[in-house]
Design an enzyme around this catalytic site. Structure first.
Site, short mmCIF file in Angstrom:
data_model
loop_
_atom_site.label_atom_id
_atom_site.label_comp_id
_atom_site.label_asym_id
_atom_site.label_seq_id
_atom_site.Cartn_x
_atom_site.Cartn_y
_atom_site.Cartn_z
N PHE A 162 37.84 34.93 36.70
CA PHE A 162 38.75 33.92 36.16
C PHE A 162 40.17 34.33 36.54
O PHE A 162 40.66 35.37 36.11
CB PHE A 162 38.65 33.77 34.64
CG PHE A 162 39.58 32.70 34.14
CD1 PHE A 162 39.19 31.38 34.09
CD2 PHE A 162 40.89 33.01 33.76
CE1 PHE A 162 40.07 30.38 33.66
CE2 PHE A 162 41.78 32.02 33.34
CZ PHE A 162 41.36 30.71 33.29
N ASP A 205 44.20 41.87 39.18
CA ASP A 205 44.64 40.86 38.21
C ASP A 205 44.53 41.47 36.83
O ASP A 205 43.46 41.50 36.23
CB ASP A 205 43.80 39.59 38.34
CG ASP A 205 44.26 38.50 37.36
OD1 ASP A 205 45.03 38.83 36.43
OD2 ASP A 205 43.84 37.34 37.53
N LYS A 207 50.52 36.82 30.58
CA LYS A 207 50.15 36.81 29.16
C LYS A 207 51.09 37.66 28.30
O LYS A 207 52.16 37.20 27.96
CB LYS A 207 48.68 37.21 29.04
CG LYS A 207 47.77 36.10 29.61
CD LYS A 207 46.36 36.11 29.07
CE LYS A 207 45.65 34.81 29.40
NZ LYS A 207 44.71 34.90 30.52
C1 LIG Z 1 44.65 33.93 31.63
C2 LIG Z 1 44.41 34.52 32.97
C3 LIG Z 1 44.99 33.99 34.13
C4 LIG Z 1 45.79 32.71 34.11
O1 LIG Z 1 46.90 32.78 33.30
P1 LIG Z 1 47.63 31.41 32.82
O2 LIG Z 1 48.89 31.89 32.20
O3 LIG Z 1 46.72 30.74 31.86
O4 LIG Z 1 47.85 30.61 34.06
C5 LIG Z 1 44.77 34.64 35.32
N1 LIG Z 1 44.01 35.76 35.38
C6 LIG Z 1 43.43 36.30 34.29
C7 LIG Z 1 42.62 37.54 34.43
C8 LIG Z 1 43.60 35.69 33.05
O5 LIG Z 1 42.99 36.21 31.98
#
Ligand SMILES: *Cc1c(COP(=O)(O)O)cnc(C)c1O
Length: 405
Positions: free
Chosen positions: A133, A218, A247
């Site tokens: 994700f 990520d 985040k």
């Molecule tokens: C939440 C998340 C995203 C996307 O972040 P948004 O601020 O919702 O666009 C990307 N990568 C990971 C691992 C995430 O948990």
């Protein structure tokens, strides 16, 4: 739902309407309190209304909030210096949402591939992992394998190749002359806190180094304290070429994301090639700097590590009593609910009724990610509620096979 909400139905929220919050607790319009065990998917790692973060935001609100990058603002450089030093890298690119950081990382990796590695034009390939994700843009959902995220949103951008998560041999054989990057989550959050096998991230690092491929981690959900370290890569003893952060970087106040890397990578960007109207704005930079200051103390990483042992132990004690499997790292856990007891959603609704906010993911999994400021008593209180919810469901489903009776 009775027909005519003006809200698009891209979420199906649990039936609670939050009006207020402080620390690990939130309150609904009727004054009912709930312990927040989701922390906005780790965007609220420091709790609701952390005094230092609110102070930074309030102070900045009085001064100036948006200049655009057409001009420098006096908050951005201090933020960049602090964040790069926290990450041990030389440069950062400020963006807003996580998906934007991922998109920016993809652009940087491709430009690096053409300009530094010598990949033929438009041939760059990025390897990603099954179950990933990385956000919701069309490029990103194009390399998701979740039908809910992808279906009916194509056509998708080419240039991505998917390998099974945690399988280093599959990754090695997927690398070719046009591979510019491996983009993975050090722990897959949305997939249900899926932790790769011991040694996997180190092997990814070695494979990338040997093949002149960028390792992009990520850490948007796993980073910034959640796993008991500043980055989950720290726990694994690896340093990626690129960190993607988001985040918690915005302190739960404003969206703040960043690509963090050395100049050999981020230095490929030239003026005019990439940007964002809001990226690096003074309010975001002030809050981001205050977040980095909190992380510099190490206090939140320590809390996550210590309280995480309690969380993991308590959850593992429920395996066979309504829980079929638990995966945890720091103050972050995925618990798979025995289907005989109900769905993850049903258990989340029971938890809500007892005053704990948790969210299901992928049907049977509950994700536990309370703010790192949660008190041990509150943590134990919520875990007692989880115990009670499972016990009630075991008792009302006599055929449940794992209650030992
Ligand atoms: C939440 C998340 C995203 C996307 O972040 P948004 O601020 O919702 O666009 C990307 N990568 C990971 C691992 C995430 O948990």
């Amino acid at each position: 739902m009775t027909g005519s909400s003006p809200l698009a139905r891209n979420y199906s929220p649990l039936p609670v309407t939050i009006a207020d919050g402080s620390g690990a607790w939130v309150t609904d319009g009727d004054g009912r309190r709930y312990l927040d065990f989701l922390a906005a998917y780790s965007a609220v790692n420091f709790g609701h209304g952390h005094p230092a973060l609110i102070a930074a935001a309030q102070e900045q609100l009085q001064r100036i909030t948006l200049t655009s990058r057409a001009f420098d603002n006096d908050r951005l450089l201090p933020f960049a210096e602090a964040l790069t030093s926290l990450a041990g890298k030389q440069m950062m690119l400020p963006m807003n949402t996580g998906a934007e950081a991922v998109e920016s990382g993809i652009k940087v990796a491709r430009a690096w591939g053409y300009r530094m590695k010598g990949v033929a034009p438009d041939r760059a390939e990025i390897i990603v992992a099954a179950g990933n994700f990385h956000g919701r843009t069309t490029t990103i959902v194009g390399f998701s394998d979740d039908p809910q995220a992808r279906d009916d949103f194509g056509p998708f951008a080419p240039g991505f190749r998917t390998v099974p998560y945690g399988d280093i041999d599959a990754l090695r054989s997927a690398i070719g002359e046009n591979t510019v990057a491996v983009l993975i989550e050090p722990i897959q959050g949305e997939a249900g806190v899926v932790i790769p096998p011991e040694g996997y991230l180190r092997a990814v690092r070695e494979t990338c180094t040997r093949n002149d491929v960028l390792f992009i981690a990520d850490e948007i959900q796993s980073g910034l304290g959640r796993t008991g370290a500043t980055f989950e890569c720290d726990n694994a003893g690896v340093v990626p070429d690129v960190y993607l952060l988001g985040k918690a970087l915005g302190g739960g106040i404003v969206p703040v994301s960043a690509v963090v890397a050395d100049e050999a990578v981020l230095g490929v960007l030239r003026p005019g090639e990439h940007g964002s109207t809001f990226g690096g704005n003074p309010l975001a930079a002030s809050v981001g700097l205050a977040v980095v200051r909190l992380l510099e103390t190490g206090e939140y990483q320590d809390r996550a590590r210590h309280l995480g042992e309690l969380l993991g132990d308590r959850l593992r004690s429920l395996v066979g009593r309504g829980v079929t499997a638990v995966r945890s790292r720091g103050l972050w856990a995925g618990a798979d609910i025995d289907p005989a007891l109900g769905t993850g959603r049903e258990v989340a609704e029971d938890m809500l009724a007892r005053g704990v906010l948790v969210k299901d993911t992928h049907g049977q999994t509950l994700r536990f990610a309370p703010p790192l400021v949660i008190g041990q008593d509150d943590l134990e209180w919520a875990l007692d509620r989880f115990d009670q919810v499972l016990a009630a469901r075991r008792n009302s489903v006599p055929s449940a096979s794992h209650d030992g009776r």
